[in-house]
Write an enzyme that holds these catalytic residues in place. Structure first.
Site, PDB file in Angstrom:
ATOM      1  N   ILE A   7       0.845  -1.202   0.000  1.00 12.77           N
ATOM      2  CA  ILE A   7       0.000   0.000   0.000  1.00 12.77           C
ATOM      3  C   ILE A   7       0.875   1.246   0.000  1.00 12.77           C
ATOM      4  O   ILE A   7       0.456   2.312   0.420  1.00 12.77           O
ATOM      5  CB  ILE A   7      -0.918   0.006   1.250  1.00 12.77           C
ATOM      6  CG1 ILE A   7      -0.087  -0.252   2.517  1.00 12.77           C
ATOM      7  CG2 ILE A   7      -2.035  -1.032   1.118  1.00 12.77           C
ATOM      8  CD1 ILE A   7      -0.830   0.018   3.805  1.00 12.77           C
ATOM      9  N   HIS A  29      -4.733  -5.085  -1.694  1.00 13.87           N
ATOM     10  CA  HIS A  29      -5.044  -4.757  -0.297  1.00 13.87           C
ATOM     11  C   HIS A  29      -5.471  -3.290  -0.172  1.00 13.87           C
ATOM     12  O   HIS A  29      -5.339  -2.690   0.883  1.00 13.87           O
ATOM     13  CB  HIS A  29      -3.848  -5.057   0.614  1.00 13.87           C
ATOM     14  CG  HIS A  29      -3.617  -6.534   0.792  1.00 13.87           C
ATOM     15  ND1 HIS A  29      -2.488  -7.061   1.347  1.00 13.87           N
ATOM     16  CD2 HIS A  29      -4.397  -7.604   0.475  1.00 13.87           C
ATOM     17  CE1 HIS A  29      -2.568  -8.390   1.366  1.00 13.87           C
ATOM     18  NE2 HIS A  29      -3.711  -8.742   0.829  1.00 13.87           N
TER      19      HIS A  29
END
Ligand code: ZN
Length: 260
Positions: A116, A132
């Protein structure tokens, strides 16, 4: 299900086996990379689950816990200030750079990432699927109003906890927190890309976080080849066509062989 595990090189005959891989990549019609936290350790970003990982620190797990966020978004924003909202201070590592070069050379179609940290995009990769979630966009939990990473980062860097400009509600990044389902669109896209890839390079992922780790298996199930490069064993090692442990040595050698 029947697999043909192929050969497990474990860094032996590295140059020869990488030449064989390079030949395969040049012949491929669709090649995908699947990356995990290991690719960002070269950029000084902690591997969540590693020895000194964020999740092993006090309150580390709370950072991405939905119940904690709903009680107090400040826990996340204070913890993420110098971790998520400092993209300007981060430099893409050897893997990010190699994957961006492979894409430019027409040898890589898509990067699927469990990370991320936005470093694939920063390195220049243009087809990135973030399974994610991502801090690129943020949404108000009450009215759904959208904010950009840049707007939120500017506030967080000044020590502010962002709230919705329209309704005053809490603003949450589109990162998947504990207690939330993975993003449906990104997961569908990832499985679809993996299914039509004839090669998938699994880089810096221990393949333990489900269901994301099932994505590379999709390529193998459809007859494609999987290469795993990770410093720890993974549950899919026996299905790999090639298996290496040293990510840096792998990238250096592949760049050299492909003259990137
Ligand atoms: Zn709102």
């Amino acid at each position: 299900m029947k697999f043909s595990p192929g050969r497990c090189f474990m860094d032996k005959n590295r140059e020869d086996s990488i030449r064989e891989l390079a030949f395969g990549l040049r012949e491929a019609s669709c090649c995908t990379a699947f990356t995990g936290a290991g690719v960002s350790t070269f950029s000084g970003i902690q591997d969540f689950r590693g020895k000194n990982g964020l999740y092993r620190q006090e309150k580390g797990e709370e950072l991405f816990d939905l119940a904690v966020f709903n009680r107090d978004p400040g826990v996340y924003y204070r913890g993420a200030k110098d971790f998520i909202y400092n993209i300007e201070d981060k430099t893409p590592g050897i893997v990010h750079i190699l994957l961006a070069k492979l894409e430019k050379a027409g040898l890589l179609n898509t990067v699927i990432t469990q990370n991320i940290d936005l470093l694939h995009q920063r390195a220049g990769s243009s087809h990135v699927i973030e399974v994610h979630g991502s801090p690129l966009l943020h949404h108000c939990l009450k009215c759904g109003d959208e904010s950009s990473y840049e707007d939120i980062a500017a506030l967080v860097q000044r020590g502010k906890i962002p709230t919705c400009r329209k309704c005053g509600g809490s603003i949450k990044p589109d990162i998947t927190f504990f207690g939330e389902a993975l993003p449906v669109d990104a997961m569908e896209q990832a499985f679809e890309v993996a299914a039509r890839s004839d090669w998938i390079l699994v880089l810096g992922s221990s393949l333990v976080v489900q269901p994301a780790a099932l994505i590379p298996l999709e390529t193998v199930k459809k007859g494609g080849k999987m290469v795993i490069v990770n410093n720890m064993a993974t549950p899919l090692d026996s299905c790999a066509w090639q298996r290496y442990s040293d990510l840096e040595a792998f990238c250096t050698m592949l760049s050299k062989v492909l003259e990137l």
